[in-house]
Design an enzyme around this catalytic site. Structure first.
Site, PDB file in Angstrom:
ATOM      1  N   ARG A  29       0.816  -1.219   0.000  1.00  0.00           N
ATOM      2  CA  ARG A  29       0.000   0.000   0.000  1.00  0.00           C
ATOM      3  C   ARG A  29       0.851   1.272   0.000  1.00  0.00           C
ATOM      4  O   ARG A  29       0.306   2.374   0.043  1.00  0.00           O
ATOM      5  CB  ARG A  29      -0.929   0.013   1.216  1.00  0.00           C
ATOM      6  CG  ARG A  29      -2.074  -0.971   1.102  1.00  0.00           C
ATOM      7  CD  ARG A  29      -2.964  -0.948   2.327  1.00  0.00           C
ATOM      8  NE  ARG A  29      -4.105  -1.818   2.140  1.00  0.00           N
ATOM      9  CZ  ARG A  29      -4.908  -2.231   3.115  1.00  0.00           C
ATOM     10  NH1 ARG A  29      -4.677  -1.829   4.361  1.00  0.00           N
ATOM     11  NH2 ARG A  29      -5.928  -3.029   2.867  1.00  0.00           N
ATOM     12  N   GLU A  41      -1.481  -9.481  -4.622  1.00  0.00           N
ATOM     13  CA  GLU A  41      -2.784 -10.127  -4.750  1.00  0.00           C
ATOM     14  C   GLU A  41      -2.653 -11.611  -5.057  1.00  0.00           C
ATOM     15  O   GLU A  41      -3.445 -12.425  -4.567  1.00  0.00           O
ATOM     16  CB  GLU A  41      -3.620  -9.429  -5.832  1.00  0.00           C
ATOM     17  CG  GLU A  41      -4.086  -8.032  -5.451  1.00  0.00           C
ATOM     18  CD  GLU A  41      -4.977  -8.011  -4.222  1.00  0.00           C
ATOM     19  OE1 GLU A  41      -5.606  -9.038  -3.905  1.00  0.00           O
ATOM     20  OE2 GLU A  41      -5.037  -6.968  -3.553  1.00  0.00           O
ATOM     21  N   TYR A 124     -11.294 -11.702  -9.855  1.00  0.00           N
ATOM     22  CA  TYR A 124     -10.929 -10.969  -8.645  1.00  0.00           C
ATOM     23  C   TYR A 124      -9.593 -10.251  -8.814  1.00  0.00           C
ATOM     24  O   TYR A 124      -9.480  -9.062  -8.504  1.00  0.00           O
ATOM     25  CB  TYR A 124     -10.850 -11.899  -7.430  1.00  0.00           C
ATOM     26  CG  TYR A 124     -10.160 -11.200  -6.283  1.00  0.00           C
ATOM     27  CD1 TYR A 124     -10.822 -10.228  -5.541  1.00  0.00           C
ATOM     28  CD2 TYR A 124      -8.819 -11.448  -5.991  1.00  0.00           C
ATOM     29  CE1 TYR A 124     -10.183  -9.531  -4.527  1.00  0.00           C
ATOM     30  CE2 TYR A 124      -8.166 -10.756  -4.981  1.00  0.00           C
ATOM     31  CZ  TYR A 124      -8.859  -9.804  -4.253  1.00  0.00           C
ATOM     32  OH  TYR A 124      -8.211  -9.111  -3.277  1.00  0.00           O
ATOM     33  N   ASP A 142     -13.754 -11.083  -3.411  1.00  0.00           N
ATOM     34  CA  ASP A 142     -13.124 -12.259  -2.811  1.00  0.00           C
ATOM     35  C   ASP A 142     -13.972 -12.726  -1.627  1.00  0.00           C
ATOM     36  O   ASP A 142     -15.104 -12.255  -1.433  1.00  0.00           O
ATOM     37  CB  ASP A 142     -11.691 -11.933  -2.382  1.00  0.00           C
ATOM     38  CG  ASP A 142     -11.625 -10.946  -1.221  1.00  0.00           C
ATOM     39  OD1 ASP A 142     -12.679 -10.395  -0.825  1.00  0.00           O
ATOM     40  OD2 ASP A 142     -10.515 -10.724  -0.701  1.00  0.00           O
ATOM     41  N   CYS A 206     -18.408  -1.976  13.936  1.00  0.00           N
ATOM     42  CA  CYS A 206     -18.532  -1.944  12.475  1.00  0.00           C
ATOM     43  C   CYS A 206     -19.067  -0.587  12.019  1.00  0.00           C
ATOM     44  O   CYS A 206     -20.093  -0.108  12.528  1.00  0.00           O
ATOM     45  CB  CYS A 206     -19.468  -3.048  12.000  1.00  0.00           C
ATOM     46  SG  CYS A 206     -19.707  -3.059  10.205  1.00  0.00           S
TER      47      CYS A 206
END
Length: 373
Positions: A29, A41, A124, A142, A206
């Site tokens: 990142r 990935e 994906y 995914d 969340c």
């Protein structure tokens, strides 16, 4: 404005806000390099983040550009991958990078059609690279993403079905912000990894809990719906650590698997599947080394002596479970490599010292055996 529209808008905005404040500091990142994102990935498929990090850093250190990976020998690529498992991922990546160098000027394609044509790049991976590296509004669905969407939108369909994945991709295409596709897709993945976990989801923390239909209906832990996979086939294998004599003294015998099939081209200790006669005593304390010696002579033409049982070890592939018993032997008479090559079709043999193990590419289960020896 309908409740569904509000639900989707809240989901997008709250997810983006949460991700930008809580995203993990991961090495892939730190840049928008599509080549590095692609590598990450592929490595993250069926492998935990904590496991991937050192492999990723080592891999890009060895192969910092598409050209260096494309030009590298396959054995060097597999050696850098050693321990991650699912080696077809590395072979496919190597093949695809060669195609990128040859056909796309060493630039990872930024169109769905072109990137999806590369070996090993499925829907994906294509969506992840396009959205994260190029900020294109492409879905990347995914397991983490399917779990979040199943719960938030109360999707009670089997996520192993193609139709379910397709419907989830449609939802994402409807709501993904065209100016923040990278953060949105990464936020979905991150939410599934850190908060919306398979068991005991952390609903109280969340960011999208207010409109989560599974939580509102009290069934968050029963979603997503997933058909149980068939258990892997159990194969009982007898493994031989064969010590050399004469010209091979101080060495052990290894063999290279055929170029096609499971663990293609990798090195291993000689082993074979036990038949019904041997399985009668596989689980007992009365282990018959003479039987193993006879079987090796029959299977490979290699004559052994002074055998003794060492330990059990196992390894799980996606479809096969290797239940392995490891034996230690000495060769009965000195053999040379030329003789061994002729003894069993499809395998190449070599004598090496334990100090030379690092020079060959072994599946993880055999590295574990060497550590126990």
């Amino acid at each position: 404005m309908t409740n569904m529209t509000i639900q989707k808008q809240v989901f997008v905005q709250e997810l983006l806000n949460w991700f930008r404040e809580n995203k993990r500091d991961l090495p892939w990142r730190k840049h928008k390099n599509p080549y590095y994102i692609w590598i990450s990935e592929i490595m993250l498929q069926q492998t935990r983040v904590d496991t991937v990090i050192p492999y990723f850093e080592n891999f890009i250190d060895k192969f910092p550009t598409i050209e260096t990976l494309a030009d590298a020998p396959e054995d060097d690529v597999l050696k850098a991958w050693e321990g991650l498992g699912y080696y077809s991922r590395a072979r496919n990546l190597h093949s695809a990078v060669k195609e990128v160098k040859a056909s796309y000027g060493s630039v990872v394609p930024d169109s769905p059609k072109d990137i999806s044509s590369l070996k090993g790049v499925g829907p994906y991976t294509a969506g992840a690279v396009l959205s994260i590296a190029y900020d294109k509004p492409e879905p990347a669905v995914d397991g983490n993403v399917m779990r979040v969407l199943s719960r938030y939108f109360l999707i009670q369909e089997d996520i192993t079905k193609v139709s379910t994945r397709t419907s989830m991709e449609k939802i994402i295409r409807e709501i993904i912000p065209h100016d923040a596709a990278s953060d949105f897709n990464q936020g979905l993945m991150e939410l599934g990894a850190l908060v919306c976990s398979p068991k005991s989801p952390k609903c109280l923390t969340c960011p999208v809990r207010e409109h989560c239909e599974a939580r509102l209906n009290g069934i968050e832990e029963s979603l997503p719906i997933k058909k149980k996979a068939k258990p892997p086939k159990v194969e009982q294998r007898l493994v031989a650590l064969i010590e050399g004599i004469g010209v091979n003294k101080g060495k052990i015998l290894i063999r290279q698997r055929p170029d096609k099939g499971l663990l293609a081209g990798m090195w291993e200790l000689p082993h074979y599947i036990a038949d019904n006669q041997s399985t009668n005593w596989m689980g007992s304390d009365e282990l018959n080394e003479d039987y193993v010696i006879d079987q090796y002579a029959l299977e490979t033409g290699i004559e052994l002596r002074n055998g003794h049982y060492m330990f059990d070890i196992n390894h799980v592939f996606s479809h096969i479970f290797w239940d392995m018993k490891v034996y230690r032997f000495k060769e009965n008479h000195s053999l040379i490599e030329k003789d061994l090559i002729q003894r069993e079709s499809g395998y190449h043999y070599a004598w090496i010292s334990l100090q030379e193990v690092d020079q060959y590419v072994f599946p993880n289960v055999f590295l574990r055996i060497f550590k126990q020896v």
